[in-house]
Design an enzyme around this catalytic site. Structure first.
Site, PDB file in Angstrom:
ATOM      1  N   ARG A  12      45.216  43.317  37.847  1.00 41.85           N
ATOM      2  CA  ARG A  12      44.673  44.094  36.725  1.00 41.85           C
ATOM      3  C   ARG A  12      44.106  45.432  37.184  1.00 41.85           C
ATOM      4  NH1 ARG A  12      40.931  39.525  34.108  1.00 41.85           N
ATOM      5  NH2 ARG A  12      40.763  39.010  36.301  1.00 41.85           N
ATOM      6  N   LYS A  68      36.921  44.373  46.678  1.00 42.94           N
ATOM      7  CA  LYS A  68      38.333  44.773  46.800  1.00 42.94           C
ATOM      8  C   LYS A  68      38.894  45.334  45.502  1.00 42.94           C
ATOM      9  CE  LYS A  68      39.676  41.047  44.450  1.00 42.94           C
ATOM     10  NZ  LYS A  68      40.546  40.960  43.263  1.00 42.94           N
TER      11      LYS A  68
END
EC number: 1.1.1.94
Length: 340
Positions: free
Chosen positions: A255, A191
């Site tokens: 992030r 992902k």
């Protein structure tokens, strides 16, 4: 009175620190190891991890240390929160101390040289260890801020799953169990790639329809690849699949999303990673994933498209236009298909 056996958390980054804090708040004694003695000393003195988890007060039950051997000697349950690029080199020298321990990987990445998941590397280093994987929609800052959160502990070892549930389960953190360690870990690693694309789409002002399309087609693509490798497709409908995909592709706290957003603003890849200041696993995963998909003949147009943007000079708009020109096939299935 017998002293409480400590739990070790390996890694001084944002998630390792959030996890250590959660364990300590649940009454556990925690030895948090990090490579940098200066960072460990600063955390002991200030009670914070200002570099990776700024503004979060650390529980006094956390003992930061740069002595890996000492941390492992005392702990039976060890959470491994190290970057994928550093895990093997960090743990190989202490392989003997890992034997027989419960090792739980929290790293959502793939080793570039071998295409091995972190739990597979742990098995290589410590064949006699008991291995598990912790994964799910778990943004470190939200875990540290006590936002209501759920995660998955995946292992064929039921006793390990129960031990992790007992250690982590609390008022704001719920831990589910799964026997599909491979599927849970693969979902967490894959992902990250799609979060970069979602961040770029957000920076370029693309609409909610576009973002939704990218996320759902990403889920289909991830599942297609995972099934080819033997994972249970139903795993990708749970927290470690669609749950993790949604939060990573939607939140500016992610992030990988941040790297994608910076790229969408016009920064180079090096500049985007430098601005982040932490490892974005999706960048490394993308390179090896594209090659592996081609080797296995798995149709992954989003992966190929993002690779073209990051490493072949294409723009995201160009790639999306090419994807939209492709012949549409089926929407939902759990077998390989040839359509976007």
């Amino acid at each position: 009175m017998t002293e409480l056996q400590p739990i070790a958390v390996l890694g001084g980054g944002s998630f390792g620190t959030a996890l250590a804090n959660l364990l300590a708040e649940n009454g556990q004694r925690v030895l948090q190891w990090m490579r940098d003695p200066e960072q460990a000393g600063q955390m002991r003195r200030s009670g914070e991890n200002p570099r990776y988890l700024k503004g979060v007060k650390l529980h006094p039950g956390i003992e930061p240390t740069s002595d890996l051997g000492a941390a492992l000697q005392q702990a039976e349950l060890v959470f491994v929160a190290l970057p994928s690029s550093a895990l093997r080199d960090a743990l190989q020298p202490v392989a003997a101390q890992l034997s027989g321990k419960m090792l739980v990987s929290t790293t959502k990445g793939i080793e570039a040289r071998t295409f091995k998941l972190m739990s597979e590397i742990l098995e290589e280093i410590a064949p006699d260890a008991r291995i598990g994987v912790l994964s799910g929609p778990n943004l470190a800052k939200e875990v540290a801020d006590h936002a209501l959160t759920a995660t998955v502990i995946a292992s064929e070892d039921e006793e390990l799953c129960l031990r992790v549930q007992q250690a982590l389960h609390g008022r704001t953190f719920r831990v589910y169990a799964s026997a599909d360690r491979f599927g849970v870990e693969l979902g967490g690693a894959l992902k990250n790639v799609y979060a970069i694309m979602s961040g770029m789409a957000a920076a370029l002002g693309m609409g909610e329809n576009t973002k939704s399309m990218l996320i759902t087609r990403a889920l289909a693509e991830m599942t297609r690849f995972a099934v080819k490798l033997g994972a249970n497709p139903m795993t990708f409908l749970g927290l470690a699949g669609v749950g993790d995909l949604i939060v990573t592709c939607s939140s500016p706290k992610s992030r990988n999303y941040q790297v994608g957003f910076a790229l969408g603003e016009g920064l180079s890849l090096d500049e985007a990673v430098q601005r982040l200041g932490e490892v974005a696993e999706g960048v490394n995963t993308l390179k090896v994933l594209k090659a592996r998909a081609e080797e296995l003949e798995v149709y992954m147009p989003l992966v190929a498209g993002l690779h073209a943007v990051l490493f072949e000079g294409r723009t995201l708009a160009q790639v999306i236009e090419l994807l939209m020109r492709g012949e549409p096939k089926t929407d939902v299935d759990f077998i390989p298909t040839a359509g976007f």
